[in-house]
Design a protein around this motif. Sequence first.
Motif, PDB file in Angstrom:
ATOM      1  N   VAL A  62     -13.538  10.347 -11.139  1.00 23.14           N
ATOM      2  CA  VAL A  62     -12.275  10.039 -11.814  1.00 23.14           C
ATOM      3  C   VAL A  62     -11.569  11.341 -12.192  1.00 23.14           C
ATOM      4  O   VAL A  62     -10.355  11.476 -12.005  1.00 23.14           O
ATOM      5  CB  VAL A  62     -12.509   9.141 -13.054  1.00 23.14           C
ATOM      6  N   TRP A  63     -12.321  12.312 -12.695  1.00 25.00           N
ATOM      7  CA  TRP A  63     -11.750  13.616 -13.051  1.00 25.00           C
ATOM      8  C   TRP A  63     -11.130  14.290 -11.824  1.00 25.00           C
ATOM      9  O   TRP A  63     -10.023  14.818 -11.890  1.00 25.00           O
ATOM     10  CB  TRP A  63     -12.840  14.493 -13.667  1.00 25.00           C
ATOM     11  N   ALA A  64     -11.841  14.247 -10.700  1.00 25.81           N
ATOM     12  CA  ALA A  64     -11.337  14.864  -9.467  1.00 25.81           C
ATOM     13  C   ALA A  64     -10.075  14.151  -8.980  1.00 25.81           C
ATOM     14  O   ALA A  64      -9.114  14.804  -8.572  1.00 25.81           O
ATOM     15  CB  ALA A  64     -12.410  14.841  -8.386  1.00 25.81           C
ATOM     16  N   ILE A  65     -10.050  12.832  -9.024  1.00 30.72           N
ATOM     17  CA  ILE A  65      -8.886  12.077  -8.573  1.00 30.72           C
ATOM     18  C   ILE A  65      -7.679  12.387  -9.449  1.00 30.72           C
ATOM     19  O   ILE A  65      -6.566  12.564  -8.949  1.00 30.72           O
ATOM     20  CB  ILE A  65      -9.200  10.568  -8.532  1.00 30.72           C
ATOM     21  N   VAL A  66      -7.876  12.482 -10.753  1.00 30.05           N
ATOM     22  CA  VAL A  66      -6.774  12.826 -11.654  1.00 30.05           C
ATOM     23  C   VAL A  66      -6.255  14.225 -11.335  1.00 30.05           C
ATOM     24  O   VAL A  66      -5.050  14.456 -11.283  1.00 30.05           O
ATOM     25  CB  VAL A  66      -7.222  12.720 -13.128  1.00 30.05           C
ATOM     26  N   ASN A  67      -7.159  15.159 -11.089  1.00 26.81           N
ATOM     27  CA  ASN A  67      -6.736  16.518 -10.742  1.00 26.81           C
ATOM     28  C   ASN A  67      -5.997  16.562  -9.417  1.00 26.81           C
ATOM     29  O   ASN A  67      -5.025  17.313  -9.275  1.00 26.81           O
ATOM     30  CB  ASN A  67      -7.940  17.464 -10.703  1.00 26.81           C
ATOM     31  N   VAL A  68      -6.441  15.789  -8.456  1.00 29.22           N
ATOM     32  CA  VAL A  68      -5.748  15.729  -7.165  1.00 29.22           C
ATOM     33  C   VAL A  68      -4.351  15.149  -7.367  1.00 29.22           C
ATOM     34  O   VAL A  68      -3.372  15.674  -6.835  1.00 29.22           O
ATOM     35  CB  VAL A  68      -6.544  14.889  -6.139  1.00 29.22           C
ATOM     36  N   ALA A  69      -4.237  14.089  -8.129  1.00 30.94           N
ATOM     37  CA  ALA A  69      -2.946  13.441  -8.346  1.00 30.94           C
ATOM     38  C   ALA A  69      -1.966  14.374  -9.065  1.00 30.94           C
ATOM     39  O   ALA A  69      -0.763  14.310  -8.822  1.00 30.94           O
ATOM     40  CB  ALA A  69      -3.133  12.154  -9.131  1.00 30.94           C
ATOM     41  N   GLN A  70      -2.459  15.251  -9.921  1.00 22.43           N
ATOM     42  CA  GLN A  70      -1.597  16.163 -10.674  1.00 22.43           C
ATOM     43  C   GLN A  70      -1.343  17.480  -9.942  1.00 22.43           C
ATOM     44  O   GLN A  70      -0.561  18.299 -10.425  1.00 22.43           O
ATOM     45  CB  GLN A  70      -2.219  16.460 -12.032  1.00 22.43           C
ATOM     46  N   SER A  71      -1.958  17.682  -8.808  1.00 26.31           N
ATOM     47  CA  SER A  71      -1.803  18.945  -8.094  1.00 26.31           C
ATOM     48  C   SER A  71      -0.432  19.033  -7.425  1.00 26.31           C
ATOM     49  O   SER A  71       0.290  18.039  -7.306  1.00 26.31           O
ATOM     50  CB  SER A  71      -2.902  19.102  -7.038  1.00 26.31           C
ATOM     51  N   ALA A  72      -0.117  20.222  -6.974  1.00 25.45           N
ATOM     52  CA  ALA A  72       1.171  20.462  -6.314  1.00 25.45           C
ATOM     53  C   ALA A  72       1.111  20.188  -4.804  1.00 25.45           C
ATOM     54  O   ALA A  72       2.070  20.445  -4.097  1.00 25.45           O
ATOM     55  CB  ALA A  72       1.601  21.901  -6.554  1.00 25.45           C
ATOM     56  N   ALA A  73       0.014  19.675  -4.333  1.00 26.80           N
ATOM     57  CA  ALA A  73      -0.141  19.394  -2.906  1.00 26.80           C
ATOM     58  C   ALA A  73       0.820  18.286  -2.479  1.00 26.80           C
ATOM     59  O   ALA A  73       1.308  17.515  -3.301  1.00 26.80           O
ATOM     60  CB  ALA A  73      -1.584  18.980  -2.620  1.00 26.80           C
ATOM     61  N   GLY A  74       1.051  18.204  -1.182  1.00 28.85           N
ATOM     62  CA  GLY A  74       1.919  17.163  -0.644  1.00 28.85           C
ATOM     63  C   GLY A  74       1.277  15.782  -0.774  1.00 28.85           C
ATOM     64  O   GLY A  74       0.066  15.657  -0.983  1.00 28.85           O
TER      65      GLY A  74
END
Length: 59
Positions: free
Chosen positions: A18-30
């Motif tokens: 869940v922590w990783a998914i939240v970080n991915v969602a908040q990242s600047a990636a496309g």
Amino acid sequence: MGIEVGGVLVLIVLIADVWAIVNVAQSAAGTGAKVAWIVLILLLPVLGLLIWLIAGPRG
């Protein structure tokens, strides 16, 4: 005793995912990269998390 240890490990992996998914969602990636990382983490919870920690998008 094995059930309790297994349950704790599953809970730890779930929290980390869940922590990783939240970080991915908040990242600047496309958007495509975000979706790919989230799918990888969901399909392969432990391996996907480890791959993301090593090669994932950096904020």
